[in-house]
Scaffold this motif. Structure first.
Motif, PDB file in Angstrom:
ATOM      1  N   ILE A 730       0.568  -1.077  -0.196  1.00 53.11           N
ATOM      2  CA  ILE A 730      -0.129   0.009   0.070  1.00 53.11           C
ATOM      3  C   ILE A 730       1.026   1.157   0.118  1.00 53.11           C
ATOM      4  N   LEU A 731       1.860   1.339   0.695  1.00 54.12           N
ATOM      5  CA  LEU A 731       2.779   2.391   0.912  1.00 54.12           C
ATOM      6  C   LEU A 731       3.436   2.555  -0.551  1.00 54.12           C
ATOM      7  N   GLU A 732       3.674   1.430  -1.129  1.00 50.53           N
ATOM      8  CA  GLU A 732       4.299   1.937  -2.564  1.00 50.53           C
ATOM      9  C   GLU A 732       3.504   2.660  -3.536  1.00 50.53           C
ATOM     10  N   VAL A 733       2.404   2.570  -3.219  1.00 51.59           N
ATOM     11  CA  VAL A 733       1.523   3.334  -4.283  1.00 51.59           C
ATOM     12  C   VAL A 733       1.878   5.037  -4.248  1.00 51.59           C
ATOM     13  N   SER A 734       2.035   5.524  -3.049  1.00 57.11           N
ATOM     14  CA  SER A 734       2.191   6.671  -2.928  1.00 57.11           C
ATOM     15  C   SER A 734       3.889   7.129  -3.156  1.00 57.11           C
ATOM     16  N   GLU A 735       4.511   6.046  -3.454  1.00 52.03           N
ATOM     17  CA  GLU A 735       5.942   6.520  -3.691  1.00 52.03           C
ATOM     18  C   GLU A 735       6.431   6.518  -5.121  1.00 52.03           C
ATOM     19  N   ASN A 736       5.492   6.155  -5.984  1.00 50.11           N
ATOM     20  CA  ASN A 736       5.886   6.470  -7.320  1.00 50.11           C
ATOM     21  C   ASN A 736       4.649   6.786  -8.191  1.00 50.11           C
ATOM     22  N   SER A 737       4.680   7.119  -9.235  1.00 48.71           N
ATOM     23  CA  SER A 737       3.659   7.766 -10.265  1.00 48.71           C
ATOM     24  C   SER A 737       2.733   6.770 -10.846  1.00 48.71           C
ATOM     25  N   ARG A 738       2.924   5.425 -10.620  1.00 44.13           N
ATOM     26  CA  ARG A 738       2.180   4.489 -11.387  1.00 44.13           C
ATOM     27  C   ARG A 738       0.638   4.505 -11.282  1.00 44.13           C
ATOM     28  N   ALA A 739       0.363   4.797 -10.057  1.00 42.21           N
ATOM     29  CA  ALA A 739      -1.229   4.932  -9.728  1.00 42.21           C
ATOM     30  C   ALA A 739      -1.725   6.076 -10.424  1.00 42.21           C
ATOM     31  N   LYS A 740      -1.225   7.031 -10.570  1.00 35.85           N
ATOM     32  CA  LYS A 740      -1.678   8.530 -11.182  1.00 35.85           C
ATOM     33  C   LYS A 740      -1.562   8.154 -12.663  1.00 35.85           C
ATOM     34  N   LEU A 741      -0.690   7.356 -13.355  1.00 38.70           N
ATOM     35  CA  LEU A 741      -0.685   7.167 -14.795  1.00 38.70           C
ATOM     36  C   LEU A 741      -1.744   6.030 -14.882  1.00 38.70           C
ATOM     37  N   TYR A 742      -2.080   5.160 -14.240  1.00 42.24           N
ATOM     38  CA  TYR A 742      -3.183   4.335 -14.466  1.00 42.24           C
ATOM     39  C   TYR A 742      -4.588   5.081 -14.144  1.00 42.24           C
ATOM     40  N   SER A 743      -4.693   5.885 -13.360  1.00 42.25           N
ATOM     41  CA  SER A 743      -5.759   6.896 -13.051  1.00 42.25           C
ATOM     42  C   SER A 743      -6.003   7.554 -14.278  1.00 42.25           C
ATOM     43  N   LEU A 744      -5.277   8.419 -15.056  1.00 48.20           N
ATOM     44  CA  LEU A 744      -5.323   9.048 -16.040  1.00 48.20           C
ATOM     45  C   LEU A 744      -5.538   8.362 -17.348  1.00 48.20           C
ATOM     46  N   LEU A 745      -4.969   7.267 -17.576  1.00 49.03           N
ATOM     47  CA  LEU A 745      -5.402   6.449 -18.649  1.00 49.03           C
ATOM     48  C   LEU A 745      -6.651   5.665 -18.733  1.00 49.03           C
ATOM     49  N   CYS A 746      -7.194   5.633 -17.282  1.00 47.44           N
ATOM     50  CA  CYS A 746      -8.586   5.264 -17.069  1.00 47.44           C
ATOM     51  C   CYS A 746      -9.519   6.188 -17.703  1.00 47.44           C
ATOM     52  N   LYS A 747      -9.262   7.473 -17.258  1.00 40.93           N
ATOM     53  CA  LYS A 747     -10.008   8.686 -17.894  1.00 40.93           C
ATOM     54  C   LYS A 747      -9.856   8.809 -19.219  1.00 40.93           C
ATOM     55  N   LEU A 748      -9.001   8.255 -19.840  1.00 39.06           N
ATOM     56  CA  LEU A 748      -8.825   8.368 -21.415  1.00 39.06           C
ATOM     57  C   LEU A 748      -9.414   7.312 -21.863  1.00 39.06           C
ATOM     58  N   GLY A 749      -9.322   6.300 -21.092  1.00 37.38           N
ATOM     59  CA  GLY A 749     -10.063   4.917 -21.919  1.00 37.38           C
ATOM     60  C   GLY A 749      -8.900   4.089 -22.426  1.00 37.38           C
ATOM     61  N   PHE A 750      -8.943   2.800 -22.455  1.00 32.54           N
ATOM     62  CA  PHE A 750      -7.853   2.070 -23.090  1.00 32.54           C
ATOM     63  C   PHE A 750      -8.019   1.420 -24.489  1.00 32.54           C
ATOM     64  N   GLU A 751      -9.073   1.712 -24.900  1.00 32.63           N
ATOM     65  CA  GLU A 751      -9.499   1.323 -26.308  1.00 32.63           C
ATOM     66  C   GLU A 751      -9.227   2.627 -27.434  1.00 32.63           C
ATOM     67  N   ASN A 752      -8.836   2.302 -28.421  1.00 29.00           N
ATOM     68  CA  ASN A 752      -8.468   3.184 -29.714  1.00 29.00           C
ATOM     69  C   ASN A 752      -7.655   4.365 -29.113  1.00 29.00           C
ATOM     70  N   LEU A 753      -6.709   4.066 -28.451  1.00 30.30           N
ATOM     71  CA  LEU A 753      -5.828   5.288 -28.305  1.00 30.30           C
ATOM     72  C   LEU A 753      -4.733   5.388 -29.468  1.00 30.30           C
ATOM     73  N   PRO A 754      -4.788   6.796 -29.860  1.00 25.72           N
ATOM     74  CA  PRO A 754      -4.155   7.000 -31.107  1.00 25.72           C
ATOM     75  C   PRO A 754      -2.567   7.136 -30.786  1.00 25.72           C
ATOM     76  N   GLY A 755      -1.752   6.724 -31.698  1.00 24.98           N
ATOM     77  CA  GLY A 755      -0.368   7.001 -31.864  1.00 24.98           C
ATOM     78  C   GLY A 755       0.417   6.069 -30.923  1.00 24.98           C
ATOM     79  N   LEU A 756      -0.105   4.712 -30.776  1.00 30.34           N
ATOM     80  CA  LEU A 756       0.737   3.802 -30.075  1.00 30.34           C
ATOM     81  C   LEU A 756       1.538   2.911 -30.801  1.00 30.34           C
ATOM     82  N   SER A 757       2.662   2.459 -30.514  1.00 26.26           N
ATOM     83  CA  SER A 757       3.638   1.616 -31.037  1.00 26.26           C
ATOM     84  C   SER A 757       3.216   0.238 -30.544  1.00 26.26           C
TER      85      SER A 757
END
Length: 905
Positions: A730-757
């Motif tokens: 649990i502590l590890e969640v606040s020590e890096n930015s992966r939780a924020k990246l996950y939350s942001l991508l959840c807002k954008l959606g994981f389907e049909n994201l443009p420009g991905l390799s």
């Protein structure tokens, strides 16, 4: 010694002559011979006398002194002969025997006063530079020399004032050597610092400190010992030896001894400062922290304060106050129990509050430089008392706590006395530069005191005074700063230091998030005034960027963020005007961030202000979006700076609650047409690389049980924790930015994201199932803790735990399979593209061959007439074959051949 022992030469005797046998006067060879012989005899006698002065049998002298049957007069005569022989210095090779003679003489002196004078003379000779014959003698005889110098300290046991003073004079002469006019033949003096080095090796300083107990009641001897220690304490090695003998506490206890000359206090304070500078400051303070030492220090300070009118008395008073300041930093020092703390606090506020106090009865402070320094030192003492509230609370007193002392002795009004527009000096006799320095120092101390005395702060209307003072700082008042002090840096010709330290005071109280303080500020229009000051600072910074201006802007952003964070009305007051100030800062050139002036700190403060003052207010959010603020945030995020990324991601996550922001994020394009989705996936990979998460060369999951665990997390042993404590997962969640990246991508959606390799598509499933993997980690920790404590869950719970663990592993396998499918699809697509590319290459090659063949045919027709005719026939045949077989019934037939044509094409 063979070198010093000589046999006495027989006295020359002239033969008796009868006058009758004397030759007649007149020149003769025998007369010249007699005169020559007489002159030779005189020279020999002179040389013999010099030799007798220079040489003495030390072994004989030692035996003579050891012999209890020898007469006193004979011993004294031998000692005087030794002194006469060694009057130009002590040879290094004879030091051991010479010190034996001195020790024997000291023993004789204990019962016979007559030996005092030769003993003092011998000790005096030890102060002359030692003599060497060869350069290597210094190192060869260093052991004997260090023992000889150490022996001087042991001679302090001799109960003779004359001997003890002579020993101290000898030590002082080490630092002021005087060479004799004429050195013995073949000898040279040792190097200038040789005896000082031998004193360090021999531990002379420690012995002299211990000898203070022997001279405690003899003032002249004590002063000479202190003078010797004053010289010895100039080196770190001697100071460390002195500290072993508890020098600091011994010297402090002697401070308040009777001494009309004042040398006792002067020498003791000088030695104490040398100890502080050359050894561990904490060790010295620890030795001075006894109640007796603090009492002695207080009494001497008070005496110098009330009765010292000389220039040197004031300087000495300030030196002792400096030592008291260091003691105040030690929570264990009994400054409160001794009443010293109250005396210092009352003295610090004496000239501002003008309240009579019996502790300072008869005190008259002038406006001399020493009293100016005293005022600054007293302000610093207040800062020390208020620096660490936790340490302050630990230091208990019989009557007062430090906070009570600060509150009851009007420290707050005294410091606020300087928080006012002062174009003219407040004290008539202080110069403008001195008053400015006192003003800035007082406001700097106020920043430490104000958070501790909030009730006094509000009662004195400090917020109002500070806001008025800030208004004066940005005004067009002709009073300009001198910038000639530590606190006045960057203030030449302006009032920026006053602004900076006033903002620090506000920052210190606003950071407490006390609603009464914040409400008091906002009710007086602080938000609008702070925005005006921010505009002023930003405009001034455009002309010349300065670290002080950047710090002022950072403090202003912090104040606005703290005031507006939880109040919608205050955010609306900030909205448009504040956003207009923020936008240029978000456009800051990246090259300025590592400049060291403070741009990075300013940008972080601006982002914090954006997060607190804009997010949550629809008016401010829409205005920020209209200014293309999201694009600027993503531009900063694309710099991939660790200190900025986390806060920017947090802002973007919260901004996504506004539906309009999603389209802005999706529309953004970075360098090389990079999309926001691709940037976020790249940041995720960068984060995993730093955390050491296990991945194969293609980015796929390796460990199905711990697919997102960092290397440190995998090495961490299971530690059973109470339910109130958070586990490492649990502590590890606040020590890096992966939780924020996950939350942001959840807002954008994981389907049909443009420009991905393809690499991004391999990483994307891991991000999509981050929360599932994290839940699995927590359940695994729970199972490991149960196993560690040897607890067996009931059967239904055990089955549930097994199902959860299996589901987490199945998710990992599913993601790994999906990643493999993506890689295979990418490989198949790459093969197809490669095949298409190969076909294009084949067609191109075939075309080149056809062009080449056509060219060769053309060359053949132009160089061979038969080939040309053949080509002509083939052309005609081809034309004929292309014609329709059925002829039209009517109509003229035209020939397609051109008569007389000579071209080959």
């Amino acid at each position: 010694m063979a070198s010093l022992a000589v046999t006495r030469l027989p006295a020359s005797r002239a033969p008796s002559r009868s006058p009758a046998l004397s030759p007649a006067p007149g020149p003769s060879r025998s007369g010249r011979e007699r005169r020559g012989k007489a002159s030779d005899t005189g020279a020999v006698l002179g040389a013999v006398q010099d030799t007798q002065k220079q040489l003495v049998d030390l072994n004989h002298v030692i035996k003579l002194l050891e012999d209890s049957n020898s007469q006193e007069m004979e011993q004294l005569k031998a000692l005087r002969r030794v002194v006469k022989c060694l009057e130009k210095g002590l040879p290094l090779k004879d030091l051991a025997q010479i010190m034996e003679v001195i020790n024997l003489c000291a023993e004789k002196r204990n019962g016979q006063e007559a030996f005092t004078e030769p003993l003092c003379e011998l000790i005096k000779l030890c102060g002359l530079p030692f003599l060497k014959k060869k350069s290597s003698d210094e190192s060869s005889y260093s052991g004997a020399a260090s023992k000889a110098v150490a022996q001087l300290g042991y001679l302090m046991r001799v109960p003779s004032s004359q001997v003890r003073i002579q020993i101290c004079k000898c030590v002082v002469s080490f630092y002021h050597p005087e060479l004799p006019r004429k050195l013995p033949s073949g000898y040279q003096p040792t190097s200038a610092n040789y005896q000082i080095q031998m004193a360090e090796l021999g531990g002379l300083a420690e012995t002299l400190v211990l000898s203070l107990a022997l001279v405690e009641n003899q003032l002249p001897e004590k002063l000479w010992v202190l003078k010797a220690l004053q010289h010895l304490s100039s080196s770190g090695a001697n100071c460390r030896l002195m500290m072993k003998a508890q020098a600091a506490s011994r010297l402090c206890l002697y401070l308040n001894g009777a001494d009309p000359s004042g040398q006792l206090v002067f020498c003791s304070s000088e030695i104490l400062w040398n100890l502080l500078e050359n050894t561990s400051k904490g060790e010295v303070v620890q030795q001075l922290s006894s109640l007796e030492c603090v009492h002695a220090l207080k009494e001497v300070f008070a005496e110098l304060l009330l009765q010292g009118f000389r220039h040197c008395d004031r300087q000495l008073r300030n030196d002792l106050l400096g030592i008291a300041t260091l003691l105040a930093e030690n929570p264990a020092a009994p400054l409160i129990e001794s009443g010293f703390a109250k005396l210092l606090i009352v003295l610090a506020t004496f000239t501002e509050v003008r309240i009579p106090n019996p502790l300072l009865k008869g005190l008259k402070l002038t406006h001399s430089y020493e009293d100016f320094e005293l005022k600054k030192l007293l302000f610093n003492v207040i800062r020390v008392f208020s620096k660490d509230p936790c340490a302050v609370q630990v230091t208990l007193s019989l009557f007062f706590l430090p906070l009570q002392l600060l509150s009851e002795n009007d420290v707050m009004p005294a410091l606020l006395y300087y928080v006012k527009p002062n174009p003219k000096p407040g004290f008539q006799d202080w110069s403008a530069a001195q008053y400015e320095e006192l003003q800035l120092h007082a406001i700097a101390v106020l920043a430490s005191v104000a958070p501790l005395l909030l009730d006094k702060y509000l009662a004195c209307q400090a917020n109002t005074l500070l806001l008025l003072f800030l208004e004066w700082c940005v005004g067009q008042d002709p009073s300009l700063g001198q910038s000639n002090s530590f606190h006045g840096r960057g203030g030449c010709g302006n009032k920026l230091p006053q602004m900076c330290y006033s903002l620090r005071v506000l920052r210190s109280v606003v950071a407490l998030y006390d609603e009464a303080v914040n409400l008091n500020l906002c009710d007086q229009g602080a938000i609008g005034q702070l925005l005006d000051i921010l505009k002023y600072a930003a405009n001034t910074s455009k002309e010349k960027e300065d670290a002080l201006l950047l710090e002022i802007q950072a403090d202003l952003f912090f104040l606005l963020a703290a005031l507006c964070e939880k109040d919608l009305h205050r955010k609306e007051l900030f909205s448009c005007e504040g956003v207009d100030i923020l936008i240029p800062l978000l456009q800051m050139e990246p090259r300025k961030l590592p400049s060291g002036l403070g741009h990075s700190c300013l940008l972080l403060s601006a982002l914090d202000c954006l997060w607190s003052c804009v997010i949550g207010c629809s008016i401010a959010e829409d205005y920020f979006l209209g200014k293309q603020g999201i694009f600027l945030l993503l531009d900063l995020l694309a710099l991939k700076q660790k200190n900025l990324g986390n806060i920017i991601l947090g802002i973007l996550v919260d901004f996504c609650d506004n539906p309009k922001s999603i389209s802005h994020i999706c529309a953004w394009r970075g360098e090389k047409d990079q999309t926001a989705a691709r940037l976020l996936v790249e940041l995720w990979r960068q984060e995993e690389l730093e955390l050491g998460v296990s991945r194969d060369p293609y980015g796929r999951i390796v460990d199905m049980k711990t697919p997102i665990a960092s290397s440190f997390q995998q090495q961490q042993e299971v530690i059973p924790l109470p339910a109130s404590c958070q586990s490492f997962a649990i502590l590890e969640v606040s020590e890096n930015s992966r939780a924020k990246l996950y939350s942001l991508l959840c807002k954008l959606g994981f389907e049909n994201l443009p420009g991905l390799s393809a690499k991004d598509l391999v990483t994307l499933p891991i991000i999509q199932h981050y929360i599932d993997f994290k839940a699995g980690e927590v359940w695994r920790e729970l199972c490991a803790e149960l196993k560690e404590e040897e607890l067996r869950p009931v059967t239904p719970d055990k089955e549930t735990l097994e199902v959860i663990s299996q589901a987490s592993e199945d998710t990992g396998r599913m993601v790994a399979a999906l990643q493999t499918e993506v890689l295979e699809s990418q490989h198949h697509q790459e093969m197809q593209e490669e095949e298409k590319t190969y076909q294009k290459i084949q067609a191109l090659q075939k075309q080149r061959e056809m062009v080449k063949k056509s060219w060769e045919n053309f060359l053949t027709r132009t160089s061979n007439y038969e080939a040309l005719k053949k080509a002509k026939r083939l052309q005609e045949k081809s034309i004929e074959a292309s014609r329709a077989k059925l002829k039209t019934p009517s109509g003229a037939v035209h020939s397609t051949a051109i008569k007389g044509l000579g071209t080959t094409v």
